[in-house]
Design a protein around this motif. Structure first.
Motif, PDB file in Angstrom:
ATOM      1  N   GLU A  78       0.809  -1.216   0.000  1.00  0.00           N
ATOM      2  CA  GLU A  78       0.000   0.000   0.000  1.00  0.00           C
ATOM      3  C   GLU A  78       0.843   1.267   0.000  1.00  0.00           C
ATOM      4  O   GLU A  78       0.397   2.331   0.432  1.00  0.00           O
ATOM      5  CB  GLU A  78      -0.960   0.011   1.202  1.00  0.00           C
ATOM      6  N   LEU A  79       2.079   1.156  -0.437  1.00  0.00           N
ATOM      7  CA  LEU A  79       2.956   2.318  -0.565  1.00  0.00           C
ATOM      8  C   LEU A  79       3.401   2.422  -2.026  1.00  0.00           C
ATOM      9  O   LEU A  79       4.039   1.499  -2.545  1.00  0.00           O
ATOM     10  CB  LEU A  79       4.175   2.199   0.350  1.00  0.00           C
ATOM     11  N   THR A  80       3.076   3.530  -2.677  1.00  0.00           N
ATOM     12  CA  THR A  80       3.399   3.696  -4.088  1.00  0.00           C
ATOM     13  C   THR A  80       4.897   3.921  -4.266  1.00  0.00           C
ATOM     14  O   THR A  80       5.474   4.797  -3.602  1.00  0.00           O
ATOM     15  CB  THR A  80       2.639   4.893  -4.676  1.00  0.00           C
ATOM     16  N   PRO A  81       5.562   3.167  -5.133  1.00  0.00           N
ATOM     17  CA  PRO A  81       7.008   3.381  -5.354  1.00  0.00           C
ATOM     18  C   PRO A  81       7.286   4.753  -5.942  1.00  0.00           C
ATOM     19  O   PRO A  81       6.495   5.305  -6.703  1.00  0.00           O
ATOM     20  CB  PRO A  81       7.368   2.260  -6.347  1.00  0.00           C
ATOM     21  N   ARG A 188       2.405   3.765   8.143  1.00  0.00           N
ATOM     22  CA  ARG A 188       2.008   2.387   7.862  1.00  0.00           C
ATOM     23  C   ARG A 188       2.187   1.504   9.096  1.00  0.00           C
ATOM     24  O   ARG A 188       1.321   0.681   9.423  1.00  0.00           O
ATOM     25  CB  ARG A 188       2.844   1.838   6.702  1.00  0.00           C
ATOM     26  N   ALA A 189       3.297   1.692   9.822  1.00  0.00           N
ATOM     27  CA  ALA A 189       3.537   0.903  11.034  1.00  0.00           C
ATOM     28  C   ALA A 189       2.497   1.231  12.097  1.00  0.00           C
ATOM     29  O   ALA A 189       2.031   0.329  12.824  1.00  0.00           O
ATOM     30  CB  ALA A 189       4.941   1.191  11.568  1.00  0.00           C
ATOM     31  N   ARG A 190       2.110   2.519  12.189  1.00  0.00           N
ATOM     32  CA  ARG A 190       1.095   2.898  13.161  1.00  0.00           C
ATOM     33  C   ARG A 190      -0.272   2.291  12.809  1.00  0.00           C
ATOM     34  O   ARG A 190      -1.018   1.861  13.699  1.00  0.00           O
ATOM     35  CB  ARG A 190       1.004   4.416  13.239  1.00  0.00           C
ATOM     36  N   LEU A 192      -0.712  -0.543  11.223  1.00  0.00           N
ATOM     37  CA  LEU A 192      -0.617  -1.964  11.553  1.00  0.00           C
ATOM     38  C   LEU A 192      -0.721  -2.180  13.057  1.00  0.00           C
ATOM     39  O   LEU A 192      -1.343  -3.150  13.520  1.00  0.00           O
ATOM     40  CB  LEU A 192       0.702  -2.538  11.018  1.00  0.00           C
ATOM     41  N   ASP A 193      -0.102  -1.284  13.827  1.00  0.00           N
ATOM     42  CA  ASP A 193      -0.195  -1.400  15.286  1.00  0.00           C
ATOM     43  C   ASP A 193      -1.637  -1.266  15.747  1.00  0.00           C
ATOM     44  O   ASP A 193      -2.072  -1.959  16.681  1.00  0.00           O
ATOM     45  CB  ASP A 193       0.676  -0.316  15.930  1.00  0.00           C
ATOM     46  N   GLN A 194      -2.383  -0.385  15.098  1.00  0.00           N
ATOM     47  CA  GLN A 194      -3.798  -0.223  15.443  1.00  0.00           C
ATOM     48  C   GLN A 194      -4.585  -1.495  15.117  1.00  0.00           C
ATOM     49  O   GLN A 194      -5.446  -1.919  15.899  1.00  0.00           O
ATOM     50  CB  GLN A 194      -4.377   0.971  14.686  1.00  0.00           C
ATOM     51  N   GLN A 195      -4.265  -2.107  13.979  1.00  0.00           N
ATOM     52  CA  GLN A 195      -4.937  -3.358  13.626  1.00  0.00           C
ATOM     53  C   GLN A 195      -4.617  -4.457  14.634  1.00  0.00           C
ATOM     54  O   GLN A 195      -5.497  -5.225  15.042  1.00  0.00           O
ATOM     55  CB  GLN A 195      -4.509  -3.804  12.225  1.00  0.00           C
ATOM     56  N   ILE A 196      -3.347  -4.519  15.039  1.00  0.00           N
ATOM     57  CA  ILE A 196      -2.937  -5.540  16.019  1.00  0.00           C
ATOM     58  C   ILE A 196      -3.649  -5.321  17.346  1.00  0.00           C
ATOM     59  O   ILE A 196      -4.153  -6.272  17.966  1.00  0.00           O
ATOM     60  CB  ILE A 196      -1.402  -5.497  16.197  1.00  0.00           C
ATOM     61  N   TYR A 287       8.303  -2.106   8.933  1.00  0.00           N
ATOM     62  CA  TYR A 287       8.132  -0.669   8.689  1.00  0.00           C
ATOM     63  C   TYR A 287       8.676   0.182   9.840  1.00  0.00           C
ATOM     64  O   TYR A 287       9.119   1.306   9.629  1.00  0.00           O
ATOM     65  CB  TYR A 287       6.659  -0.348   8.442  1.00  0.00           C
ATOM     66  N   THR A 288       8.642  -0.364  11.055  1.00  0.00           N
ATOM     67  CA  THR A 288       9.205   0.375  12.183  1.00  0.00           C
ATOM     68  C   THR A 288      10.716   0.517  12.054  1.00  0.00           C
ATOM     69  O   THR A 288      11.288   1.566  12.377  1.00  0.00           O
ATOM     70  CB  THR A 288       8.858  -0.331  13.507  1.00  0.00           C
ATOM     71  N   ASP A 289      11.359  -0.521  11.573  1.00  0.00           N
ATOM     72  CA  ASP A 289      12.826  -0.521  11.459  1.00  0.00           C
ATOM     73  C   ASP A 289      13.321  -0.036  10.095  1.00  0.00           C
ATOM     74  O   ASP A 289      14.538  -0.013   9.860  1.00  0.00           O
ATOM     75  CB  ASP A 289      13.365  -1.937  11.708  1.00  0.00           C
ATOM     76  N   LEU A 290      12.410   0.357   9.213  1.00  0.00           N
ATOM     77  CA  LEU A 290      12.818   0.747   7.861  1.00  0.00           C
ATOM     78  C   LEU A 290      13.663   2.024   7.887  1.00  0.00           C
ATOM     79  O   LEU A 290      13.235   3.054   8.401  1.00  0.00           O
ATOM     80  CB  LEU A 290      11.585   0.958   6.978  1.00  0.00           C
TER      81      LEU A 290
END
Length: 349
Positions: A78-81, A188-190, A192-196, A287-290
């Motif tokens: 979900e991230l456009t190159p 994006r990481a945030r 995903l964290d919300q989904q988790i 994504y957190t460590d990217l």
């Protein structure tokens, strides 16, 4: 008696011959003035400080140069190159920015001036700087090629300034691109964290609901004295065992219900029972460590080397002396004509 056309033509011819003769008689004056102006022009040309020019041409980066910007950026993520155009637009915007010019003016141009000049009007000094350093825009033939041009009296200095200005624009563009990529990864990481968190909270509520249902079933089993599930042979046993949920949960017996309730209450984490959790946690960790290493990416490409100029562009001595000769000759002719007409008592040329 009126003069004939032939007489008028002869008079004009006589005047022209007389004028040429008068100018020839003053040839020393004309030549002297021409030589004087040429000498003045030569002195200006040879004593003026030479001005050197250095320039560098800049083009869009290669796909290899922007590859690390797109690490982890796929349609599935979900991230456009980023494209080459996206990256190069960031660079050219920084290259032409007023903030970059002001920073270069304060940190490089001003310290290079003598202390006596530094205290002058900042507006005047900045205007001089803008004439010293200019940005060349693309042409129709090469629509993506920019240039940085610096003029000055020190050939080594102008070469260094061209290189430094382009490098500063590149550093600023890299920081902006890395900030953009990192920021999007953080978002994006945030997400995903919300989904988790949502899945974990949902599973916790499901466990509490299960405990509540089991407690009710336990109360029924104890009320009827059912400690163990009834033993029923045949197909009915299979059907009954499969249907020991909902209203028939008490059929499991009080011993089994107590053990299940105790196990659910003692559970420390519901994570192993959430199907999608591990995949989401792996993505979140990615994504957190990217991070993007600025040494592995580029936002522009230098077209050709930056060479120190060895010939000044100003002053153009030959052209200045030629213009001096022409100006001196014209000035000498004008003075000679004035002397001729004044001496002959004529009021017009």
């Amino acid at each position: 008696m009126a003069s004939t056309p032939t007489t008028t033509q002869e008079a004009n011819e006589i005047d022209l011959i007389e004028l040429v003769a008068a100018l020839w008689a003053q040839k020393l004056l004309i030549i002297s003035l021409a030589l004087a102006v040429v000498l003045a022009a030569a002195m200006y040309a040879f004593f003026s400080k030479p001005v050197y020019e250095a320039r560098v041409y800049l083009q869009s980066p290669t796909l290899n140069g922007i590859a690390d910007f797109n690490y982890g950026r796929t349609s599935g993520a979900e991230l456009t190159p980023f494209t080459i155009k996206d990256v190069y637009e960031v660079f050219t915007r920084n290259l032409q920015s007023e903030s970059l010019r002001r920073t270069f003016f304060n940190e490089v141009y001003l310290p290079s001036l003598p202390a006596s000049e530094r205290g002058g009007s900042q507006d005047v000094l900045y205007a001089n700087f803008l004439r010293t350093l200019t940005i060349g825009l693309p042409s129709k033939e090469q629509p993506d090629r920019y240039s940085v041009i610096v003029q000055g009296e020190n050939p080594a200095q102008v070469a260094d300034w061209v290189k430094a200005f382009a490098a500063r624009a590149g550093v600023a563009a890299k920081k902006e691109m890395i900030s953009n990529a990192t920021r999007e990864a953080e978002v994006r990481a945030r997400n995903l964290d919300q989904q988790i968190s949502t899945l974990q909270e949902t599973e916790s509520r499901i466990r509490q609901d299960s405990i509540t249902r089991l407690r009710e079933a336990l109360a029924i089993a104890e009320a009827i004295g059912l400690q163990n599930p009834p033993i029923i042979s045949g197909n009915l046993s299979v059907e009954l065992s499969a249907g020991m949920d909902g209203q028939l949960t008490y059929m499991r017996g009080s011993r089994a219900l107590k053990a299940e309730i105790k196990n659910l209450e003692a559970r420390k984490s519901d994570d192993p029972f959430i199907g999608q959790l591990r995949a989401l946690q792996i993505k979140q960790s990615f994504y957190t460590d990217l991070q993007v290493n600025p040494d592995t990416v580029s936002v522009y490409r230098q077209d050709g080397p930056i060479e120190q100029p060895d010939r000044p562009i100003k002053p153009q001595k030959g052209l200045i002396m030629l213009l001096g000769l022409i100006l001196g000759g014209v000035l000498g002719l004008i003075i000679a004509l004035v002397r001729y007409f004044v001496g002959s008592g004529k009021d017009r040329f």
